[in-house]
Write a protein that holds these residues in place. Structure first.
Motif, PDB file in Angstrom:
ATOM      1  N   ARG A   1      -0.410  -7.323  13.123  1.00  0.00           N
ATOM      2  CA  ARG A   1      -1.771  -6.890  13.415  1.00  0.00           C
ATOM      3  C   ARG A   1      -2.361  -6.324  12.128  1.00  0.00           C
ATOM      4  O   ARG A   1      -1.720  -5.523  11.443  1.00  0.00           O
ATOM      5  CB  ARG A   1      -1.771  -5.828  14.519  1.00  0.00           C
ATOM      6  CG  ARG A   1      -3.121  -5.222  14.818  1.00  0.00           C
ATOM      7  CD  ARG A   1      -4.025  -6.155  15.542  1.00  0.00           C
ATOM      8  NE  ARG A   1      -5.390  -5.624  15.531  1.00  0.00           N
ATOM      9  CZ  ARG A   1      -6.405  -6.197  16.107  1.00  0.00           C
ATOM     10  NH1 ARG A   1      -6.251  -7.338  16.744  1.00  0.00           N
ATOM     11  NH2 ARG A   1      -7.583  -5.658  16.068  1.00  0.00           N
ATOM     12  N   LYS A   2      -3.578  -6.733  11.802  1.00  0.00           N
ATOM     13  CA  LYS A   2      -4.275  -6.245  10.612  1.00  0.00           C
ATOM     14  C   LYS A   2      -5.389  -5.300  11.037  1.00  0.00           C
ATOM     15  O   LYS A   2      -6.155  -5.603  11.946  1.00  0.00           O
ATOM     16  CB  LYS A   2      -4.873  -7.410   9.829  1.00  0.00           C
ATOM     17  CG  LYS A   2      -5.692  -7.005   8.626  1.00  0.00           C
ATOM     18  CD  LYS A   2      -6.330  -8.241   7.988  1.00  0.00           C
ATOM     19  CE  LYS A   2      -7.322  -7.840   6.932  1.00  0.00           C
ATOM     20  NZ  LYS A   2      -8.111  -8.984   6.469  1.00  0.00           N
TER      21      LYS A   2
ATOM     22  N   LEU B   1       1.625   6.902   1.551  1.00  0.00           N
ATOM     23  CA  LEU B   1       0.811   6.642   2.741  1.00  0.00           C
ATOM     24  C   LEU B   1       1.485   5.607   3.635  1.00  0.00           C
ATOM     25  O   LEU B   1       1.526   5.764   4.859  1.00  0.00           O
ATOM     26  CB  LEU B   1      -0.592   6.184   2.336  1.00  0.00           C
ATOM     27  CG  LEU B   1      -1.574   5.910   3.461  1.00  0.00           C
ATOM     28  CD1 LEU B   1      -1.746   7.119   4.373  1.00  0.00           C
ATOM     29  CD2 LEU B   1      -2.919   5.473   2.885  1.00  0.00           C
ATOM     30  N   ALA B   2       2.045   4.563   3.061  1.00  0.00           N
ATOM     31  CA  ALA B   2       2.742   3.539   3.851  1.00  0.00           C
ATOM     32  C   ALA B   2       3.932   4.138   4.602  1.00  0.00           C
ATOM     33  O   ALA B   2       4.149   3.841   5.781  1.00  0.00           O
ATOM     34  CB  ALA B   2       3.195   2.390   2.949  1.00  0.00           C
ATOM     35  N   ILE B   3       4.692   4.997   3.939  1.00  0.00           N
ATOM     36  CA  ILE B   3       5.843   5.642   4.587  1.00  0.00           C
ATOM     37  C   ILE B   3       5.371   6.554   5.718  1.00  0.00           C
ATOM     38  O   ILE B   3       5.962   6.572   6.806  1.00  0.00           O
ATOM     39  CB  ILE B   3       6.689   6.406   3.559  1.00  0.00           C
ATOM     40  CG1 ILE B   3       7.362   5.424   2.608  1.00  0.00           C
ATOM     41  CG2 ILE B   3       7.721   7.301   4.246  1.00  0.00           C
ATOM     42  CD1 ILE B   3       7.999   6.065   1.385  1.00  0.00           C
TER      43      ILE B   3
ATOM     44  N   LEU C   1      -4.432  -2.758   6.247  1.00  0.00           N
ATOM     45  CA  LEU C   1      -3.134  -2.372   6.798  1.00  0.00           C
ATOM     46  C   LEU C   1      -2.604  -3.503   7.672  1.00  0.00           C
ATOM     47  O   LEU C   1      -3.292  -3.953   8.587  1.00  0.00           O
ATOM     48  CB  LEU C   1      -3.289  -1.092   7.637  1.00  0.00           C
ATOM     49  CG  LEU C   1      -2.084  -0.644   8.454  1.00  0.00           C
ATOM     50  CD1 LEU C   1      -0.896  -0.299   7.564  1.00  0.00           C
ATOM     51  CD2 LEU C   1      -2.476   0.547   9.331  1.00  0.00           C
ATOM     52  N   TYR C   2      -1.386  -3.945   7.388  1.00  0.00           N
ATOM     53  CA  TYR C   2      -0.715  -4.978   8.177  1.00  0.00           C
ATOM     54  C   TYR C   2       0.516  -4.345   8.808  1.00  0.00           C
ATOM     55  O   TYR C   2       1.394  -3.856   8.091  1.00  0.00           O
ATOM     56  CB  TYR C   2      -0.287  -6.150   7.306  1.00  0.00           C
ATOM     57  CG  TYR C   2      -1.431  -6.918   6.692  1.00  0.00           C
ATOM     58  CD1 TYR C   2      -1.849  -8.129   7.252  1.00  0.00           C
ATOM     59  CD2 TYR C   2      -2.098  -6.447   5.571  1.00  0.00           C
ATOM     60  CE1 TYR C   2      -2.895  -8.841   6.689  1.00  0.00           C
ATOM     61  CE2 TYR C   2      -3.151  -7.145   5.010  1.00  0.00           C
ATOM     62  CZ  TYR C   2      -3.542  -8.341   5.565  1.00  0.00           C
ATOM     63  OH  TYR C   2      -4.589  -9.047   5.018  1.00  0.00           O
TER      64      TYR C   2
ATOM     65  N   SER D   1       7.672  -3.988   9.424  1.00  0.00           N
ATOM     66  CA  SER D   1       7.135  -3.602   8.121  1.00  0.00           C
ATOM     67  C   SER D   1       5.728  -3.055   8.233  1.00  0.00           C
ATOM     68  O   SER D   1       4.992  -3.352   9.167  1.00  0.00           O
ATOM     69  CB  SER D   1       7.128  -4.788   7.149  1.00  0.00           C
ATOM     70  OG  SER D   1       6.189  -5.753   7.545  1.00  0.00           O
ATOM     71  N   ILE D   2       5.414  -2.256   7.230  1.00  0.00           N
ATOM     72  CA  ILE D   2       4.052  -1.788   6.970  1.00  0.00           C
ATOM     73  C   ILE D   2       3.679  -2.380   5.625  1.00  0.00           C
ATOM     74  O   ILE D   2       4.386  -2.165   4.630  1.00  0.00           O
ATOM     75  CB  ILE D   2       3.987  -0.250   6.902  1.00  0.00           C
ATOM     76  CG1 ILE D   2       4.363   0.393   8.229  1.00  0.00           C
ATOM     77  CG2 ILE D   2       2.616   0.221   6.411  1.00  0.00           C
ATOM     78  CD1 ILE D   2       3.424   0.109   9.366  1.00  0.00           C
ATOM     79  N   LYS D   3       2.603  -3.131   5.585  1.00  0.00           N
ATOM     80  CA  LYS D   3       2.072  -3.645   4.330  1.00  0.00           C
ATOM     81  C   LYS D   3       0.686  -3.044   4.182  1.00  0.00           C
ATOM     82  O   LYS D   3      -0.141  -3.173   5.080  1.00  0.00           O
ATOM     83  CB  LYS D   3       2.000  -5.169   4.339  1.00  0.00           C
ATOM     84  CG  LYS D   3       1.639  -5.764   2.981  1.00  0.00           C
ATOM     85  CD  LYS D   3       1.562  -7.286   3.021  1.00  0.00           C
ATOM     86  CE  LYS D   3       2.932  -7.881   3.151  1.00  0.00           C
ATOM     87  NZ  LYS D   3       2.899  -9.362   3.024  1.00  0.00           N
ATOM     88  N   LEU D   4       0.459  -2.377   3.057  1.00  0.00           N
ATOM     89  CA  LEU D   4      -0.787  -1.671   2.849  1.00  0.00           C
ATOM     90  C   LEU D   4      -1.385  -2.099   1.520  1.00  0.00           C
ATOM     91  O   LEU D   4      -0.813  -1.843   0.456  1.00  0.00           O
ATOM     92  CB  LEU D   4      -0.528  -0.157   2.867  1.00  0.00           C
ATOM     93  CG  LEU D   4      -1.739   0.749   2.769  1.00  0.00           C
ATOM     94  CD1 LEU D   4      -2.714   0.514   3.917  1.00  0.00           C
ATOM     95  CD2 LEU D   4      -1.295   2.213   2.727  1.00  0.00           C
ATOM     96  N   TYR D   5      -2.530  -2.791   1.607  1.00  0.00           N
ATOM     97  CA  TYR D   5      -3.260  -3.214   0.418  1.00  0.00           C
ATOM     98  C   TYR D   5      -4.221  -2.105   0.022  1.00  0.00           C
ATOM     99  O   TYR D   5      -5.063  -1.698   0.813  1.00  0.00           O
ATOM    100  CB  TYR D   5      -4.068  -4.487   0.698  1.00  0.00           C
ATOM    101  CG  TYR D   5      -3.257  -5.754   0.617  1.00  0.00           C
ATOM    102  CD1 TYR D   5      -3.320  -6.564  -0.512  1.00  0.00           C
ATOM    103  CD2 TYR D   5      -2.433  -6.140   1.665  1.00  0.00           C
ATOM    104  CE1 TYR D   5      -2.577  -7.741  -0.587  1.00  0.00           C
ATOM    105  CE2 TYR D   5      -1.686  -7.303   1.594  1.00  0.00           C
ATOM    106  CZ  TYR D   5      -1.762  -8.100   0.465  1.00  0.00           C
ATOM    107  OH  TYR D   5      -1.029  -9.253   0.393  1.00  0.00           O
ATOM    108  N   GLU D   6      -4.088  -1.654  -1.218  1.00  0.00           N
ATOM    109  CA  GLU D   6      -5.012  -0.676  -1.771  1.00  0.00           C
ATOM    110  C   GLU D   6      -6.190  -1.394  -2.433  1.00  0.00           C
ATOM    111  O   GLU D   6      -7.330  -0.948  -2.350  1.00  0.00           O
ATOM    112  CB  GLU D   6      -4.281   0.187  -2.797  1.00  0.00           C
ATOM    113  CG  GLU D   6      -5.125   1.263  -3.419  1.00  0.00           C
ATOM    114  CD  GLU D   6      -4.353   2.084  -4.418  1.00  0.00           C
ATOM    115  OE1 GLU D   6      -4.054   3.249  -4.102  1.00  0.00           O
ATOM    116  OE2 GLU D   6      -4.033   1.554  -5.501  1.00  0.00           O
TER     117      GLU D   6
END
Length: 136
Positions: free
Chosen positions: A6-7, A100-102, A45-46, A121-126
């Motif tokens: 989910r994004k 922030l991802a953690i 955020l993914y 997983s958490i994938k976070l694009y800045e």
């Protein structure tokens, strides 16, 4: 095992600076990200969960439920906020994308487990060029 993602998006300001360092040292290490007047990002955020498909529903999880969990517990608390000043779960932490991802993982992991899936997983694009992926 199947994975579904989910994004969500949010905007937030922050400053990278250690309180125990001088302004000069913060500037030397963090560059313009240590701007005393803050700066902001349009984050993407993914959230990827994994597990087995429920044979009755055909879903791993209901994506409406996953959206609600992410928004109520993360996005609504950080969207259009200052990560350093306004976000309780970032208190006393350097507001890096890594931290922030953690923090997001630590919030979502038990909630997703209660829903019968596993947080993968958490994938976070800045930015479009920089992102963090955290696998726990």
């Amino acid at each position: 095992m199947i994975y579904i993602t989910r994004k969500e998006s949010f905007n937030a300001a922050h400053k990278l600076a250690r309180k125990d360092w001088s302004d000069e040292q913060n500037l030397a290490v963090y560059g313009k990200c240590a701007n005393p007047n803050w700066h902001g990002h349009n984050y993407q955020l993914y959230v990827t969960v994994k597990g087995e498909i429920n044979p009755e529903t055909g879903f791993l999880v209901d994506l409406k439920w996953l959206k609600k969990i992410i928004n109520e517990n993360v996005v609504d608390k950080i969207d259009h906020r200052n990560l350093n000043l306004d976000v309780d779960f970032m208190k006393d932490q350097l507001a890096s994308t890594e931290n922030l991802a953690i923090a997001i993982w630590n919030i979502l992991m038990p909630l997703i487990q209660e829903g019968g899936a596993t947080l993968h997983s958490i994938k976070l694009y800045e930015t479009e060029n920089n992102f963090v992926e955290y696998l726990g």
